[in-house]
Design an enzyme around this catalytic site. Structure first.
Site, short mmCIF file in Angstrom:
data_model
loop_
_atom_site.label_atom_id
_atom_site.label_comp_id
_atom_site.label_asym_id
_atom_site.label_seq_id
_atom_site.Cartn_x
_atom_site.Cartn_y
_atom_site.Cartn_z
N SER A 129 76.40 62.93 7.77
CA SER A 129 75.78 63.05 6.21
C SER A 129 75.24 64.60 6.14
O SER A 129 75.36 65.18 5.03
CB SER A 129 74.73 62.01 6.23
OG SER A 129 74.95 60.99 6.64
N GLN B 256 61.21 59.17 11.64
CA GLN B 256 62.13 59.60 12.68
C GLN B 256 62.65 61.30 12.37
O GLN B 256 63.04 62.09 13.29
CB GLN B 256 63.54 59.02 12.88
CG GLN B 256 64.54 59.10 11.79
CD GLN B 256 65.61 58.14 12.23
OE1 GLN B 256 65.50 57.04 12.06
NE2 GLN B 256 66.86 58.60 12.38
N GLN C 201 70.59 58.29 21.12
CA GLN C 201 70.17 57.07 20.43
C GLN C 201 70.64 55.71 20.81
O GLN C 201 69.88 54.78 20.81
CB GLN C 201 70.51 57.28 18.84
CG GLN C 201 70.27 56.16 17.99
CD GLN C 201 70.26 56.73 16.43
OE1 GLN C 201 69.36 57.31 16.17
NE2 GLN C 201 71.17 56.30 15.69
N HIS D 260 80.39 56.00 9.39
CA HIS D 260 79.62 54.82 9.22
C HIS D 260 80.55 53.86 8.94
O HIS D 260 80.32 52.50 9.16
CB HIS D 260 78.75 54.93 8.03
CG HIS D 260 77.64 56.21 7.90
ND1 HIS D 260 77.69 57.41 7.28
CD2 HIS D 260 76.48 56.20 8.69
CE1 HIS D 260 76.45 57.88 7.54
NE2 HIS D 260 75.89 57.43 8.28
N GLY E 172 72.15 56.45 5.01
CA GLY E 172 72.97 56.63 3.59
C GLY E 172 73.78 57.91 3.73
O GLY E 172 74.03 58.47 4.82
P1 AMP Z 1 72.75 58.06 10.25
O1 AMP Z 1 73.13 57.73 8.80
O2 AMP Z 1 73.27 59.53 10.51
O3 AMP Z 1 71.57 57.49 10.60
O4 AMP Z 1 73.96 57.23 11.17
C1 AMP Z 1 74.00 55.81 11.03
C2 AMP Z 1 74.78 55.34 12.12
O5 AMP Z 1 76.23 55.80 11.99
C3 AMP Z 1 74.22 55.59 13.59
O6 AMP Z 1 74.69 54.70 14.57
C4 AMP Z 1 75.28 57.03 13.91
O7 AMP Z 1 75.40 57.20 15.31
C5 AMP Z 1 76.64 56.59 13.04
N1 AMP Z 1 77.53 57.73 12.83
C6 AMP Z 1 77.16 58.81 12.24
N2 AMP Z 1 78.04 59.84 12.28
C7 AMP Z 1 79.22 58.96 12.88
C8 AMP Z 1 80.40 59.33 13.41
N3 AMP Z 1 80.97 60.66 12.83
N4 AMP Z 1 81.19 58.60 14.10
C9 AMP Z 1 80.64 57.33 14.28
N5 AMP Z 1 79.52 57.06 14.10
C10 AMP Z 1 78.87 57.70 13.37
#
Ligand code: AMP
Length: 280
Positions: free
Chosen positions: A186, A61, A153, A37, A31
């Site tokens: 985020s 995590q 990841q 995202h 979120g």
């Molecule tokens: P998170 O909400 O941070 O767990 O991220 C959810 C998904 O969005 C994960 O697969 C992240 O790698 C991806 N994500 C987060 N930030 C970015 C970004 N700046 N560019 C592309 N994908 C992202």
């Protein structure tokens, strides 16, 4: 867009989609959604009939409870952004829905557990393995979309799929950045104007390393490490170079080897990570 908070009702709906042979794409998130995202939602829409985004701040995590507590939560805004981006299903479960009982499995990922994020965040990838496996079980997606920003990841999820023979295609998607170069995250919401400027030095260091890597990868690494160590307000946790495919650490690449540089650094008490392929 349909919103589900419960596994049972989502599973019922997924069954109707499966019966209609729809291709389902899943984007697991925690979120506080941003353009990074939403780029995953867009990418999923191009190859899937139905796009599911999960919003769940996964406690397993987080290796620091303070980081978990401070993690931004904005579900109403997230729902609006997802709807505008063309997401079909928002799955926003509680902890009890995701983990009705504890999962005693130890998820292990070989060298990925021992370097960079694996090394600096003990238990983190075990938690990632646990939640992604569970979300794959619940949603039964044909494809899962993950950002290359969290490059280890993506490798962990590929390993999970292989180890447990899960029928899911893992798609890695490019990192979306602020105009300053700072990778969207985020966690950036917790930075002041000044902190955002300081954080932009991370991508500056990575770009500088990329310009220098064809001459010498070790010198590029030293240059970037120095730049970040000299930056007031930034506390460098690591700057590593690794094989861009298997993420094994390396100092000097073999001929033809692709190299990725990976960084973790603290700004205003916020931990930021980023990476860039510096030699291709
Ligand atoms: P998170 O909400 O941070 O767990 O991220 C959810 C998904 O969005 C994960 O697969 C992240 O790698 C991806 N994500 C987060 N930030 C970015 C970004 N700046 N560019 C592309 N994908 C992202």
């Amino acid at each position: 867009m349909k919103t589900f908070h419960h596994v049972a009702s989502l599973r019922e709906y997924i069954a109707t989609l499966k019966a209609a042979e729809k291709r389902i794409g899943l984007i697991p998130t925690m979120g506080a959604l941003h353009e990074g995202h939403l780029s995953l939602v867009e990418q999923a829409s191009t190859t899937c009939d139905v796009v599911v985004t999960s919003v769940f701040v996964n406690p397993t995590q987080f290796n620091e409870s303070q980081d978990f507590d401070a993690y931004p939560r904005h579900l109403n805004d997230d729902a609006k952004k997802l709807e505008n981006a063309g997401c079909d299903i928002l799955f926003a479960p509680t902890n009890e829905e995701v983990y009705p009982e504890p999962d005693p499995t130890k998820y292990t990922f070989g060298h990925l557990d021992e370097t960079m994020e694996g090394n600096h965040r003990p238990g983190h990838f075990n938690g990632v393995g646990m939640v992604v496996k569970r979300l794959f079980e619940i949603v039964e997606p044909d494809a899962g979309f993950f950002g290359q920003k969290d490059i280890q990841q993506v490798a962990v999820v590929r390993s999970l799929v292989q180890q447990y023979e899960l029928p899911v295609e893992v798609v890695g998607c490019p990192t979306v950045r602020e105009p300053s170069g700072l990778a969207m995250s985020s966690r950036n919401l917790r930075l002041s104007e000044e902190g955002l400027k300081i954080g932009a030095n991370i991508s500056k260091a990575l770009k500088g390393a990329r310009e220098r890597a064809s001459a010498s990868v070790p010198e590029a690494k030293d240059w970037a490490t120095q730049l970040l160590n000299d930056q007031p307000g930034l506390d460098l946790e690591y700057f590593e170079t690794a094989d861009a495919h298997d993420l094994q650490l390396l100092e000097e690449p073999e001929k033809g080897q692709s190299v990725v540089a990976c960084v973790a650094a603290w700004v205003e008490g916020v931990r930021l990570i980023d990476n860039m392929v510096i030699l291709d």
